[in-house]
Write a protein that holds these residues in place. Structure first.
Motif, short mmCIF file in Angstrom:
data_model
loop_
_atom_site.label_atom_id
_atom_site.label_comp_id
_atom_site.label_asym_id
_atom_site.label_seq_id
_atom_site.Cartn_x
_atom_site.Cartn_y
_atom_site.Cartn_z
N GLN A 252 108.15 -0.54 2.31
CA GLN A 252 109.54 -0.40 2.02
C GLN A 252 109.34 0.21 3.50
OE1 GLN A 252 112.59 -0.90 0.09
NE2 GLN A 252 112.73 0.25 1.92
N ARG A 253 108.50 0.92 4.13
CA ARG A 253 108.30 1.48 5.67
C ARG A 253 108.99 0.29 6.19
NH1 ARG A 253 103.51 5.21 5.78
NH2 ARG A 253 103.54 7.17 4.08
N ILE A 254 107.99 -0.62 6.60
CA ILE A 254 108.83 -1.48 7.65
C ILE A 254 110.06 -2.29 7.17
CG2 ILE A 254 107.85 -3.89 8.43
CD1 ILE A 254 105.04 -3.87 7.51
N SER A 255 109.90 -1.98 6.54
CA SER A 255 112.02 -2.98 6.05
C SER A 255 112.94 -1.65 6.20
CB SER A 255 111.84 -2.82 4.95
OG SER A 255 113.39 -3.28 4.60
N LYS A 260 116.52 0.83 10.39
CA LYS A 260 117.00 1.73 11.90
C LYS A 260 117.46 0.98 12.67
CE LYS A 260 114.51 5.62 9.05
NZ LYS A 260 114.22 6.46 9.51
N PHE A 261 116.56 -0.09 13.23
CA PHE A 261 116.65 -1.00 14.94
C PHE A 261 117.86 -1.29 14.48
CE2 PHE A 261 115.32 -4.54 17.15
CZ PHE A 261 116.10 -3.37 18.64
N GLY A 268 117.78 -0.60 22.41
CA GLY A 268 116.60 -0.40 22.50
C GLY A 268 115.64 -1.67 22.20
N GLY A 269 115.57 -2.70 22.35
CA GLY A 269 115.44 -4.21 22.52
C GLY A 269 115.02 -4.00 23.44
N GLY A 270 114.03 -5.22 23.60
CA GLY A 270 113.14 -5.60 24.96
C GLY A 270 112.31 -4.30 25.44
N GLY A 356 108.79 -9.02 21.94
CA GLY A 356 107.60 -8.67 20.97
C GLY A 356 107.87 -7.21 20.29
N VAL A 357 109.00 -6.28 21.78
CA VAL A 357 109.03 -4.84 21.30
C VAL A 357 110.30 -4.36 20.69
CG1 VAL A 357 109.08 -4.56 23.43
CG2 VAL A 357 107.77 -2.79 22.08
N GLY A 358 110.72 -3.19 20.17
CA GLY A 358 111.43 -2.95 20.52
C GLY A 358 111.49 -1.21 19.73
N ALA A 359 112.12 -0.21 20.22
CA ALA A 359 112.34 0.96 19.88
C ALA A 359 113.96 1.27 18.69
CB ALA A 359 112.29 1.77 21.14
N VAL A 360 113.05 1.95 17.57
CA VAL A 360 114.42 3.02 17.32
C VAL A 360 114.88 4.51 17.78
CG1 VAL A 360 114.59 4.44 15.16
CG2 VAL A 360 113.74 2.41 14.72
N LEU A 361 115.34 4.51 18.35
CA LEU A 361 115.44 5.46 19.73
C LEU A 361 115.96 6.87 18.98
CD1 LEU A 361 117.44 4.36 22.13
CD2 LEU A 361 115.16 4.45 21.84
#
Length: 374
Positions: A252-255, A260-261, A268-270, A356-361
């Motif tokens: 659930q945390r991953i979901s 959020k992303f 915030g992607g890349g 393969g990387v992204g950020a929730v800001l």
């Protein structure tokens, strides 16, 4: 995943020696096999220019650790002749690994730990309970609660002038014992910051305990009649339920992180966008796809936010001596230094995540780069 446990690794400069080792002790030749694997890693460290004092410090930990039962691994990090962090791995690493570099190589450790769920499990009857708690860092704590009341703990059979008196006494004893168990459970849950409390065993006892839990814990209680305190009782069903409950919370945390992303409207992607956001102390949580073959690099300065895709960016930040390091190592250092979290994804959980990387800001403004997370 909170990364504060890694902070000691960034309180001192490198170079760092990072070791991942299969330390399994499930066969008769386990000890000599461990010795051979460690000697191979020692040679690799020496070939990479590791300091002799670091190798000696690692040797003391590897050879002197308390062995566990069954399959497991070790992750050990040393710098300037001192082991700063050592962790047991619940399973052997994908492969034995020795790495020397300006930063510790922590990504294999984080990928194997995954989402850490703190939990408490209580197996209760009407006399008392046995409790176990595990923190997000995997540190176990145990407690045993014995009933304090000497009244009979079985309700009297019908008949006899004293029936109601003994039934009341038994009920009062159950409630008192349940209260003691509840207090011990809450203490454990508070201590480890539990994400879930599994209350198992006698149906009547678990009901009393659950009912007496403070309101802040009510939504985190999972009741089950599986499990027993009786000697030799089969706890398989309870173990399976506990593992399933923990896995559901982690999933659930991953979901939630992906959701959020996804609502950031392609911000915030890349890799370049994430690096830019880390420079601004803008990242609340980074998402990264676990890729053991990844060997990308970034440039860093002395501070966690001094991170760039090329040295020219750091020169513009007045960094005079940039270092080229593993990209994942630089990203994690920046996360730790800015109190940001990390979510490690499997390849099938975010197949379209750029680089393969992204950020929730933490915040988004019109100047935030990186629109387009395709």
């Amino acid at each position: 995943m909170q990364l504060s446990f890694l902070r000691p690794l960034y309180d001192r400069p490198g170079p760092w020696c990072s070791v991942y080792l299969d330390a399994s002790a499930d066969t008769e030749d386990a000890h000599p096999a461990l010795d051979l694997r460690w000697r191979a890693l020692e040679r690799s460290l020496a070939e990479q220019g590791a300091d002799e004092a670091d190798i000696a410090a690692l040797d003391r930990v590897v050879r002197g650790h308390d062995p566990m039962v069954g399959d497991y691994g070790l992750a050990v990090f040393a710098s300037h002749g001192r082991v700063v962090l050592s962790e047991y791995l619940s399973a052997p690493p994908l492969r034995d690994l020795a790495h020397v570099g300006p930063l510790p190589h922590v990504m294999p450790l984080l990928a194997q730990r995954g989402e850490q769920v703190a939990w408490v499990r209580v197996v209760a009857d009407r006399v008392g309970a046995d409790a176990m708690a595990v923190s997000a860092g995997g540190v176990p704590r145990r407690a045993h609660v014995a009933g304090r009341d000497e009244y009979p703990l079985r309700r009297a059979k019908p008949g006899g002038w004293s029936q109601s008196r003994y039934q009341r006494a038994a009920m009062e004893a159950w409630h008192q014992n349940a209260g003691d168990v509840t207090a011990a459970t809450v203490q454990l849950a508070d201590r480890v910051g539990a994400d879930v409390v599994v209350v198992a065993g006698d149906v009547r006892a678990t009901g009393m305990i659950a009912a007496q839990m403070p309101e802040r814990w009510q939504d985190l209680v999972v009741r089950t009649d599986a499990g027993s305190r009786a000697g030799g009782a089969d706890q398989t069903m309870l173990d399976d339920l506990t593992v399933q409950t923990i896995a559901e919370i982690a999933d659930q945390r991953i979901s939630d992180a992906l959701d959020k992303f996804g609502v950031q409207e392609d911000v915030g992607g890349g890799l370049e966008a994430v690096v830019s956001a880390l420079q601004r102390n803008q990242v609340d949580m980074m998402l990264i796809v676990d890729d053991p073959s990844a060997n990308g690099e970034l440039w860093i300065g002395a501070e966690p936010t001094e991170i760039a895709v090329d040295p020219g960016q750091l020169a513009a930040m007045s960094v005079t001596d940039p270092q080229r390091v593993r990209a994942d190592a630089a990203l994690v250092r920046a996360l730790v230094g800015t109190d940001a979290a990390l979510t490690v994804l499997g390849p099938d959980e975010a197949p379209d995540l750029t680089d393969g990387v992204g950020a929730v800001l933490r915040y988004v403004d019109p100047s935030t780069p990186g629109r387009g997370n395709g």
